[in-house]
Design a protein around this motif. Structure first.
Motif, PDB file in Angstrom:
ATOM      1  N   ARG A  70       0.836  -1.200   0.000  1.00 34.69           N
ATOM      2  CA  ARG A  70       0.000   0.000   0.000  1.00 34.69           C
ATOM      3  C   ARG A  70       0.868   1.246   0.000  1.00 34.69           C
ATOM      4  O   ARG A  70       1.768   1.394   0.824  1.00 34.69           O
ATOM      5  CB  ARG A  70      -0.915   0.009   1.232  1.00 34.69           C
ATOM      6  N   GLU A  71       0.567   2.140  -0.939  1.00 31.07           N
ATOM      7  CA  GLU A  71       1.363   3.355  -1.055  1.00 31.07           C
ATOM      8  C   GLU A  71       0.882   4.388  -0.031  1.00 31.07           C
ATOM      9  O   GLU A  71      -0.276   4.820  -0.052  1.00 31.07           O
ATOM     10  CB  GLU A  71       1.248   3.914  -2.480  1.00 31.07           C
ATOM     11  N   LEU A  72       1.789   4.798   0.853  1.00 30.81           N
ATOM     12  CA  LEU A  72       1.398   5.749   1.906  1.00 30.81           C
ATOM     13  C   LEU A  72       0.918   7.065   1.311  1.00 30.81           C
ATOM     14  O   LEU A  72      -0.044   7.665   1.795  1.00 30.81           O
ATOM     15  CB  LEU A  72       2.569   6.029   2.862  1.00 30.81           C
ATOM     16  N   GLY A  73       1.580   7.519   0.240  1.00 31.01           N
ATOM     17  CA  GLY A  73       1.242   8.800  -0.377  1.00 31.01           C
ATOM     18  C   GLY A  73      -0.145   8.823  -1.001  1.00 31.01           C
ATOM     19  O   GLY A  73      -0.708   9.883  -1.260  1.00 31.01           O
ATOM     20  N   ALA A  74      -0.710   7.626  -1.250  1.00 27.83           N
ATOM     21  CA  ALA A  74      -2.035   7.550  -1.874  1.00 27.83           C
ATOM     22  C   ALA A  74      -3.135   7.363  -0.841  1.00 27.83           C
ATOM     23  O   ALA A  74      -4.311   7.284  -1.172  1.00 27.83           O
ATOM     24  CB  ALA A  74      -2.068   6.399  -2.887  1.00 27.83           C
ATOM     25  N   MET A  75      -2.748   7.292   0.436  1.00 25.86           N
ATOM     26  CA  MET A  75      -3.756   7.078   1.476  1.00 25.86           C
ATOM     27  C   MET A  75      -4.495   8.378   1.786  1.00 25.86           C
ATOM     28  O   MET A  75      -3.918   9.461   1.731  1.00 25.86           O
ATOM     29  CB  MET A  75      -3.096   6.577   2.771  1.00 25.86           C
ATOM     30  N   THR A  76      -5.752   8.237   2.165  1.00 20.91           N
ATOM     31  CA  THR A  76      -6.501   9.391   2.668  1.00 20.91           C
ATOM     32  C   THR A  76      -6.010   9.693   4.084  1.00 20.91           C
ATOM     33  O   THR A  76      -5.325   8.866   4.695  1.00 20.91           O
ATOM     34  CB  THR A  76      -8.011   9.073   2.750  1.00 20.91           C
ATOM     35  N   GLU A  77      -6.384  10.859   4.612  1.00 22.30           N
ATOM     36  CA  GLU A  77      -5.989  11.196   5.989  1.00 22.30           C
ATOM     37  C   GLU A  77      -6.489  10.141   6.977  1.00 22.30           C
ATOM     38  O   GLU A  77      -5.784   9.770   7.906  1.00 22.30           O
ATOM     39  CB  GLU A  77      -6.527  12.583   6.388  1.00 22.30           C
ATOM     40  N   ALA A  78      -7.712   9.659   6.754  1.00 21.01           N
ATOM     41  CA  ALA A  78      -8.279   8.649   7.664  1.00 21.01           C
ATOM     42  C   ALA A  78      -7.459   7.358   7.603  1.00 21.01           C
ATOM     43  O   ALA A  78      -7.184   6.731   8.632  1.00 21.01           O
ATOM     44  CB  ALA A  78      -9.736   8.381   7.300  1.00 21.01           C
ATOM     45  N   GLU A  79      -7.074   6.972   6.384  1.00 20.28           N
ATOM     46  CA  GLU A  79      -6.269   5.747   6.244  1.00 20.28           C
ATOM     47  C   GLU A  79      -4.893   5.914   6.886  1.00 20.28           C
ATOM     48  O   GLU A  79      -4.365   4.994   7.508  1.00 20.28           O
ATOM     49  CB  GLU A  79      -6.116   5.390   4.757  1.00 20.28           C
ATOM     50  N   LEU A  80      -4.328   7.126   6.738  1.00 19.90           N
ATOM     51  CA  LEU A  80      -3.029   7.395   7.361  1.00 19.90           C
ATOM     52  C   LEU A  80      -3.121   7.343   8.885  1.00 19.90           C
ATOM     53  O   LEU A  80      -2.220   6.834   9.552  1.00 19.90           O
ATOM     54  CB  LEU A  80      -2.514   8.775   6.936  1.00 19.90           C
ATOM     55  N   THR A  81      -4.209   7.857   9.413  1.00  9.53           N
ATOM     56  CA  THR A  81      -4.410   7.802  10.871  1.00  9.53           C
ATOM     57  C   THR A  81      -4.459   6.352  11.336  1.00  9.53           C
ATOM     58  O   THR A  81      -3.847   5.985  12.339  1.00  9.53           O
ATOM     59  CB  THR A  81      -5.700   8.540  11.258  1.00  9.53           C
ATOM     60  N   THR A  82      -5.175   5.520  10.581  1.00  7.33           N
ATOM     61  CA  THR A  82      -5.235   4.092  10.911  1.00  7.33           C
ATOM     62  C   THR A  82      -3.845   3.471  10.828  1.00  7.33           C
ATOM     63  O   THR A  82      -3.441   2.689  11.692  1.00  7.33           O
ATOM     64  CB  THR A  82      -6.194   3.358   9.953  1.00  7.33           C
ATOM     65  N   LEU A 109      -2.920   4.217  26.153  1.00  6.94           N
ATOM     66  CA  LEU A 109      -3.275   5.425  25.396  1.00  6.94           C
ATOM     67  C   LEU A 109      -3.619   5.193  23.915  1.00  6.94           C
ATOM     68  O   LEU A 109      -4.677   5.632  23.452  1.00  6.94           O
ATOM     69  CB  LEU A 109      -2.142   6.450  25.543  1.00  6.94           C
ATOM     70  N   PRO A 110      -2.766   4.496  23.139  1.00  7.41           N
ATOM     71  CA  PRO A 110      -3.121   4.324  21.712  1.00  7.41           C
ATOM     72  C   PRO A 110      -4.418   3.549  21.510  1.00  7.41           C
ATOM     73  O   PRO A 110      -5.105   3.742  20.504  1.00  7.41           O
ATOM     74  CB  PRO A 110      -1.940   3.526  21.143  1.00  7.41           C
ATOM     75  N   LEU A 111      -4.772   2.709  22.471  1.00  6.33           N
ATOM     76  CA  LEU A 111      -5.977   1.886  22.329  1.00  6.33           C
ATOM     77  C   LEU A 111      -7.253   2.705  22.471  1.00  6.33           C
ATOM     78  O   LEU A 111      -8.309   2.315  21.996  1.00  6.33           O
ATOM     79  CB  LEU A 111      -5.982   0.758  23.371  1.00  6.33           C
ATOM     80  N   LEU A 112      -7.124   3.873  23.126  1.00  4.85           N
ATOM     81  CA  LEU A 112      -8.307   4.720  23.316  1.00  4.85           C
ATOM     82  C   LEU A 112      -8.796   5.288  21.983  1.00  4.85           C
ATOM     83  O   LEU A 112      -9.918   5.776  21.887  1.00  4.85           O
ATOM     84  CB  LEU A 112      -7.998   5.853  24.301  1.00  4.85           C
ATOM     85  N   MET A 113      -7.920   5.226  20.963  1.00  9.43           N
ATOM     86  CA  MET A 113      -8.327   5.712  19.641  1.00  9.43           C
ATOM     87  C   MET A 113      -9.012   4.625  18.826  1.00  9.43           C
ATOM     88  O   MET A 113      -9.436   4.866  17.699  1.00  9.43           O
ATOM     89  CB  MET A 113      -7.100   6.221  18.872  1.00  9.43           C
ATOM     90  N   LEU A 114      -9.097   3.428  19.376  1.00  4.85           N
ATOM     91  CA  LEU A 114      -9.642   2.298  18.628  1.00  4.85           C
ATOM     92  C   LEU A 114     -10.961   1.845  19.249  1.00  4.85           C
ATOM     93  O   LEU A 114     -11.194   2.044  20.441  1.00  4.85           O
ATOM     94  CB  LEU A 114      -8.649   1.132  18.648  1.00  4.85           C
ATOM     95  N   PRO A 115     -11.832   1.238  18.433  1.00  5.62           N
ATOM     96  CA  PRO A 115     -13.090   0.734  18.978  1.00  5.62           C
ATOM     97  C   PRO A 115     -12.839  -0.530  19.781  1.00  5.62           C
ATOM     98  O   PRO A 115     -12.853  -1.631  19.257  1.00  5.62           O
ATOM     99  CB  PRO A 115     -13.932   0.452  17.725  1.00  5.62           C
ATOM    100  N   MET A 116     -12.574  -0.387  21.065  1.00  4.67           N
ATOM    101  CA  MET A 116     -12.197  -1.521  21.898  1.00  4.67           C
ATOM    102  C   MET A 116     -12.838  -1.354  23.268  1.00  4.67           C
ATOM    103  O   MET A 116     -12.862  -0.254  23.810  1.00  4.67           O
ATOM    104  CB  MET A 116     -10.679  -1.502  22.077  1.00  4.67           C
TER     105      MET A 116
END
Ligand code: ADP
Ligand code: MG
Length: 224
Positions: A70-82, A109-116
């Protein structure tokens, strides 16, 4: 096996007034899955810039970066955040722990950004703390820990989302010799037994010796 991380003719230019700085100057490097690569080079040679581009927190001026097809430069902001939260973990020289949170809370902390759920988060945090061998310090605050222990907590935070790639920017640069060996052995163990692909910047030949290979940057160019 094909390349897992492909850095293809990547340049990163910065501008300060009329001055153009080539932080990275046509860099190409391929890293296979499960590899442990050390990145060396003098201060200002572009090492952090390269890590930041792989981590998706900086963007190249030209060239292509592909991770797992997967090309990072082609990712949307949402995909980059993921990508930043699930795909890779970042380990810093000065640990970058939050001083008012316990070891456990820093790792969570990083897990708080995920649906968990809270229970799922607990399982992940405990697994990460066990993997770095520091469960007994989970209720301590960073100021109550040694540098080596702080770095272990920071490494637990970097692996807690099950990211397969770790980037580490001089992870032993602030540690005494004994803690350096412990942290390097931990990184090697995560590489060998937990399948982490690791790209580590270091100034230290004894730290680089833990890697499968060493690649060198000088003035934004790879020299080997
Ligand atoms: N945000 C920025 N703005 C301007 N110049 C930068 C910026 N980040 C890095 N640089 C410059 O790019 C070059 C490479 O920096 P860096 O990647 O931090 O090197 P290293 O990690 O090898 O010490 C240096 O000349 C640095 O001053
Ligand atoms: Mg740097």
């Amino acid at each position: 096996m094909g390349s897992f991380i492909e850095i293809n003719d990547v340049s990163r230019l910065y501008y300060q007034g009329d001055n153009e700085i080539k932080a990275l100057d046509h860099v190409s490097v391929n890293i296979t899955k499960g590899e442990f690569v050390a990145l060396m080079g003098p201060s200002g040679s572009g090492k952090t810039t390269l890590l930041n581009i792989i981590a998706g927190i900086d963007k190249q001026t030209s060239g292509r970066v592909t991770v797992d097809g997967r090309e990072l430069g082609a990712m949307t902001e949402a995909e980059l955040t993921t990508w930043r939260t699930r795909g890779m973990g970042y380990v810093f020289q000065f640990y970058n722990l939050i001083p008012v949170l316990t070891g456990y809370e820093n790792v969570e902390l990083p897990l708080l950004m995920l649906p968990m759920s809270k229970a799922e988060r607990h399982d992940h945090v405990m697994a990460a703390l066990e993997a770095v061998g520091i469960v007994e310090y989970s209720t301590h605050f960073p100021r109550q820990l040694s540098g080596g222990q702080e770095q272990r907590i920071a490494i637990a935070r970097a692996i807690v989302t099950d990211a397969t790639i770790l980037v580490a920017d001089e992870p032993t640069g602030n540690l005494d010799a004994e803690s350096e060996i412990e942290i390097m052995e931990l990184l090697k163990e995560l590489n060998k037994n937990h399948d982490k692909t690791i790209i580590m910047v270091t100034h230290d030949a004894s730290a680089a010796a833990y890697a499968d290979r060493t690649t060198k940057l000088e003035k934004g160019r790879l020299t080997n």
